[in-house]
Enzyme design. Structure first.
Site, PDB file in Angstrom:
ATOM      1  N   SER A 171      50.823  39.617  34.504  1.00 16.56           N
ATOM      2  CA  SER A 171      49.424  40.033  34.670  1.00 16.56           C
ATOM      3  C   SER A 171      48.579  39.412  33.550  1.00 16.56           C
ATOM      4  O   SER A 171      48.512  38.193  33.445  1.00 16.56           O
ATOM      5  CB  SER A 171      49.332  41.566  34.686  1.00 16.56           C
ATOM      6  OG  SER A 171      48.022  41.988  34.980  1.00 16.56           O
ATOM      7  N   THR A 172      47.984  40.229  32.693  1.00 18.22           N
ATOM      8  CA  THR A 172      47.097  39.720  31.649  1.00 18.22           C
ATOM      9  C   THR A 172      47.824  38.713  30.758  1.00 18.22           C
ATOM     10  O   THR A 172      48.862  39.004  30.194  1.00 18.22           O
ATOM     11  CB  THR A 172      46.570  40.877  30.776  1.00 18.22           C
ATOM     12  OG1 THR A 172      46.045  41.896  31.611  1.00 18.22           O
ATOM     13  CG2 THR A 172      45.494  40.388  29.820  1.00 18.22           C
ATOM     14  N   HIS A 197      48.922  39.008  38.884  1.00 12.52           N
ATOM     15  CA  HIS A 197      47.765  39.819  39.251  1.00 12.52           C
ATOM     16  C   HIS A 197      46.506  38.965  39.149  1.00 12.52           C
ATOM     17  O   HIS A 197      46.124  38.532  38.057  1.00 12.52           O
ATOM     18  CB  HIS A 197      47.633  41.027  38.319  1.00 12.52           C
ATOM     19  CG  HIS A 197      48.741  42.021  38.466  1.00 12.52           C
ATOM     20  ND1 HIS A 197      49.085  42.909  37.472  1.00 12.52           N
ATOM     21  CD2 HIS A 197      49.592  42.278  39.496  1.00 12.52           C
ATOM     22  CE1 HIS A 197      50.086  43.669  37.884  1.00 12.52           C
ATOM     23  NE2 HIS A 197      50.415  43.300  39.114  1.00 12.52           N
ATOM     24  N   MET A 290      49.281  44.174  31.180  1.00 12.79           N
ATOM     25  CA  MET A 290      48.994  45.566  30.860  1.00 12.79           C
ATOM     26  C   MET A 290      49.504  46.477  31.973  1.00 12.79           C
ATOM     27  O   MET A 290      49.489  46.103  33.146  1.00 12.79           O
ATOM     28  CB  MET A 290      47.488  45.749  30.671  1.00 12.79           C
ATOM     29  CG  MET A 290      47.079  47.147  30.247  1.00 12.79           C
ATOM     30  SD  MET A 290      45.307  47.231  29.932  1.00 12.79           S
ATOM     31  CE  MET A 290      45.133  49.005  29.641  1.00 12.79           C
ATOM     32  N   ASP A 293      53.357  47.947  36.197  1.00 11.11           N
ATOM     33  CA  ASP A 293      53.782  47.359  37.461  1.00 11.11           C
ATOM     34  C   ASP A 293      54.974  46.434  37.238  1.00 11.11           C
ATOM     35  O   ASP A 293      54.942  45.551  36.387  1.00 11.11           O
ATOM     36  CB  ASP A 293      52.616  46.571  38.079  1.00 11.11           C
ATOM     37  CG  ASP A 293      52.945  46.048  39.473  1.00 11.11           C
ATOM     38  OD1 ASP A 293      53.773  46.676  40.153  1.00 11.11           O
ATOM     39  OD2 ASP A 293      52.372  45.009  39.867  1.00 11.11           O
TER      40      ASP A 293
END
Length: 352
Positions: A171-172, A197, A290, A293
């Site tokens: 993600s991030t 993401h 973050m 997930d």
């Protein structure tokens, strides 16, 4: 703890007004200023420097990319890009991520006010993640450990069915981390399925950009696409991706559905399907991001006999998803980013 100080830079008065009002309701966020363009923003920021900047990319006088480069060169500050849902917006935003922006929130051209209200939690989540980001990891290019040699040539690899598959979730900070990994993989590497993401429309542009940089084939996944050596399939934004066994081959299924673990596509959905379809023939890797997930899905993969890895804290932009996986006992190993490509190549022959 002090609230996160946020500066909103957007030439749309509606965006400035609505975002300010929405964020004012969040106890851990304080909007310290708004500006219609970067030059006005810089004047205000000299009086009080923000923890996070929410930045449009298309503005008069100075565009968002130029402002981002100036910030990163002179005073690195976490930046969340606020981009339109267009093809041009996607390309510009990917450039912004490559140059140090932390994450993306999107906005349409029409129905802007209601869209921003509906997307409030996504925006808050992005700002909270940006405030925790290790900016040094966004621009650093880690040294990659030597990759193990494999007997197959690149041409032969594309002709063979693989019984190994690598599932990656991030993600991030993941766009930069994935570029670090994928650009060094040889065409003999096992097939990869990836959830990053990212909003709808942006994943296609992201895949196309990586495809130009990499030896292996990178594409946004379509329903029924085959997983094979030398190919990486990236889940399309806004839809889930599952791994399915089809005889001696693996294919992906792309399906609609509600968010899982707050996300669509969800890493948990991919990892759980990999546990069922591939079991011990899979390698699961959870990387910077973050939230949580993927942590439970990675645990299911490990319980099914798969090898499982988590990126280490020192090389993560945000050590959220990997931390949750480690806490659950889902990660068999914790590796720095530079050692992950070697683990992927070794998975081709079941080593490592």
């Amino acid at each position: 703890m002090k609230p996160i100080a946020v500066m909103i830079v957007d030439d749309s008065a509606v965006v400035r007004q609505v975002l300010s009002a929405l964020l004012a309701e969040q106890p851990d966020i304080e909007v310290i200023g708004v500006a219609a363009d970067p030059l006005f923003a810089l004047e205000k920021m000299q009086r009080r420097w923000p923890d996070v900047v929410v930045l449009d990319v298309e503005m008069p006088r100075m565009d968002g990319l130029t402002f981002l480069r100036k910030l990163m060169a002179e005073r690195p500050t976490p930046v969340v890009i606020c981009s339109t849902l267009t093809e041009a917006g996607a390309q510009t935003t990917l450039q912004a991520l490559a140059e140090g922006a932390v994450s993306i929130v999107t906005k349409p051209r029409m129905g802007l006010r209601q869209f921003l209200i509906d997307s409030r939690q996504e925006l808050v989540h992005a700002i909270q993640g940006a405030a925790r980001a290790n900016l040094g990891r966004l621009t650093a290019r880690p040294a990659v450990s030597a990759l193990p040699a494999l007997p197959l040539s690149g041409t032969q690899a594309m002709l063979h069915t693989t019984d190994r598959v690598v599932a990656i979730g991030t993600s991030t900070g993941g766009t930069q981390a994935l570029e670090t990994i994928l650009t060094v993989l040889p065409r003999t590497c096992p097939g990869l399925v990836i959830v990053q993401h990212m909003p709808e429309r942006f994943t296609k542009a992201f895949a196309e950009r990586l495809d130009r940089l990499c030896q292996i084939e990178i594409r946004e996944a379509e329903d029924g696409d085959r997983v094979m050596p030398g190919r990486a399939l990236i889940a399309p934004g806004g839809r889930h991706m599952l791994l399915q066994r089809s005889g001696a081959q693996y294919r992906v299924e792309i399906r609609d559905g509600p968010p899982v673990s707050r996300h669509r596509p969800s890493v948990d959905v991919l990892f759980r399907s990999a546990a069922r379809a591939a079991g011990a023939n899979a390698l699961g890797i959870i990387m910077t991001g973050m939230g949580s997930d993927g942590a439970r899905g990675l645990k299911e993969m490990r319980d099914a006999g798969a090898r499982t890895l988590a990126q280490d804290e020192a090389t993560c932009v945000v050590f959220g998803m990997p931390r949750e996986a480690v806490k659950l006992g889902a990660a068999e190993q914790v590796l720095p980013l530079g050692e992950i490509p070697g683990a992927i190549v070794a998975a081709r022959t079941g080593r490592g």
